[in-house]
Design an enzyme around this catalytic site. Sequence first.
Site, PDB file in Angstrom:
ATOM      1  N   TYR A 145      23.951 105.489  -5.905  1.00  0.00           N
ATOM      2  CA  TYR A 145      23.879 104.067  -6.250  1.00  0.00           C
ATOM      3  C   TYR A 145      22.598 103.735  -7.036  1.00  0.00           C
ATOM      4  CZ  TYR A 145      23.444  99.013  -5.321  1.00  0.00           C
ATOM      5  OH  TYR A 145      23.271  97.662  -5.434  1.00  0.00           O
ATOM      6  N   ARG A 216      11.549  95.703   5.137  1.00  0.00           N
ATOM      7  CA  ARG A 216      12.158  95.236   3.884  1.00  0.00           C
ATOM      8  C   ARG A 216      11.726  93.789   3.657  1.00  0.00           C
ATOM      9  NH1 ARG A 216      13.460  99.752   4.342  1.00  0.00           N
ATOM     10  NH2 ARG A 216      15.466 100.781   3.997  1.00  0.00           N
TER      11      ARG A 216
END
Length: 321
Positions: A145, A216
């Site tokens: 990806y 994150r």
Amino acid sequence: MRVLVSGAGGFIGHHLVKHLVAVGCWVRGADLKSPEYEPSPAHEFMLLDLRSPDSCLAAVQGVEHVYHLAADMGGIGYITAGHADIARNNALINAHMLEASRITGVKRFLFTSSACVYPIRLQSSPVNIPLVEAAAWPAEPEEGYGLEKLFAEKLCQYYREDHRLSTRIARLHNVYGPLGTYEGGKEKAPAAICRKVALAGDGGDVEVWGDGEQTRSFMYVADCVEGIVRIMQSDFTGPLNLGTEESLSINEMTDIVAAIAGYRISKKHDVSKPQGVRGRNSENSLLRRILGWEPHTPIREGLVHTFRWIRDELRRAGRIS
Ligand code: NAD
């Protein structure tokens, strides 16, 4: 202004269509599927497989701006389960969308890239190095990806240089919010955690992938839509981070969601599950300089809207009371 939103049946694409219609654009949506949770307000919606050149030509016919969001993607479990299909599907979609836009004389083309393009070697600690745009090279992106996204960024650059197609590139960092997939394998961490907390109830167990210390930053979908439109309108053609600089661990996010729900929960860590890179955060100096703006919704506020929406969906389905 006539625009195309590819991936208009998906999470961000659907929110983008709503925004563009609201500000007066004529909008065509294109996707393999219609939006999951409510009808699309697009003026025209084409069900198309954009891996085919003819479908891409049909999708871009007669539009001035292309917001290209269609991609085969999902959360960390989905994008690490296999690389061949995701890389092939996205390579086909991106190459044919760019070529169709060149052939039909599209004025501007915005590509949604990803923070997955950044080198793995810079993301090995939860105390993360903020990722400036230039750090993507020398490359060591996520397999499949991420590598395909990085190549597609280059393809945008080549089409701009060789064919004068005016391209824009937004590198999105973890987007969340209502109307996003929350189960079935393609959901991202915020939606998965909201679902697990809602289903666990007060005193229940919540499974967290890895040790939960991976960090994150998360961007609320309304900020993402505003940022995409601002980047499309700007003159800047290089890749731009689009995310927040508010980094937190998955454990912290789970605690925030539990607090929003008003539940005492126990986190159960499953270290056999994929957790992705150890730490990742956006660095927004360039974004601030180019746009004079950056995503601003605090994570707690965005999670309130997201949790309530997922809880209401589960209630409607009769899965919780
Ligand atoms: P999503 O999966 O909800 O939407 C993508 C849409 O593309 C889906 O509706 C899907 O059906 C469609 N699609 C896939 N293959 C297709 C094909 N062959 N033909 C036509 N349509 C096809 O994902 P999203 O979260 O809305 O992401 C939108 C874009 O932003 C994607 O390009 C994604 O890679 C990028 N991005 C998202 C995030 C995030 O956190 N959500 C982060 C980084 C980058």
